[in-house]
Write a protein that holds these residues in place. Sequence first.
Motif, PDB file in Angstrom:
ATOM      1  N   THR A  20     -65.507   6.423 -42.080  1.00 32.97           N
ATOM      2  CA  THR A  20     -64.839   6.959 -43.269  1.00 32.97           C
ATOM      3  C   THR A  20     -64.987   5.985 -44.425  1.00 32.97           C
ATOM      4  O   THR A  20     -65.133   4.774 -44.232  1.00 32.97           O
ATOM      5  N   THR A  22     -62.801   5.477 -48.117  1.00 35.30           N
ATOM      6  CA  THR A  22     -61.652   5.925 -48.907  1.00 35.30           C
ATOM      7  C   THR A  22     -61.301   4.880 -49.951  1.00 35.30           C
ATOM      8  O   THR A  22     -61.647   3.703 -49.798  1.00 35.30           O
ATOM      9  N   ASP A  54     -62.955   0.065 -52.327  1.00 44.43           N
ATOM     10  CA  ASP A  54     -62.853   1.048 -51.249  1.00 44.43           C
ATOM     11  C   ASP A  54     -62.734   0.385 -49.879  1.00 44.43           C
ATOM     12  O   ASP A  54     -63.033  -0.798 -49.712  1.00 44.43           O
ATOM     13  N   LEU A  84     -61.214  12.087 -48.424  1.00 44.78           N
ATOM     14  CA  LEU A  84     -61.965  10.980 -47.836  1.00 44.78           C
ATOM     15  C   LEU A  84     -63.334  11.471 -47.404  1.00 44.78           C
ATOM     16  O   LEU A  84     -63.539  12.658 -47.158  1.00 44.78           O
TER      17      LEU A  84
END
Length: 187
Positions: A20, A22, A54, A84
């Motif tokens: 991920t 984000t 991030d 996300l």
Amino acid sequence: MLLNRSSVRTGNDNQLLIQTLTPSPRTPLLSLARRIADAGCNLADARVATIGPDTSLTLLATGAWDAVAKLESSLAKLAREEDLHLVHYRTDSREQASRLLPYLVEVISADRPGILVKIIDFFDRHEIAVEQLSSMRYQAMQTGAAMFQAQITVGIPADTHIAALRDDFLEFCDGLNLDAIMDPVKF
């Protein structure tokens, strides 16, 4: 996004790699760890890194095929609900690299473009695998100079003459005016 490279598996050897990206204050680490546990999977490996503004997460979940399937459904729902970037796919167990010796390489120098590329190229030409890499730019507190630092874990084939490789690497670094060390990983 879902990439599927899986084959039919049995038992508890199913693995799902989850990545991920984000904004930093909104990291989904806890939410993902809970979803992994709620699906009946184990969190086998985790990497968290703040890069710029991030946060990047790389998680490896393991479990029975039905638990991994349940987790995949849960992740698809999470990606739709949250802001996300999420990628996940099934992966295989990593083969043991018992013929590779882990060494830690640390490099510090004045920052300039292309340093990291040249270091990676050195190891690639010597057929040495880069296992982990962390690099950054920073300003020296004492002088304000722009600096570069890298920590690289490499896997050196056991039949490699370590002293010769270390000499080649240090000579390479001297030619680029890099301060470097290459030591065995001690854990």
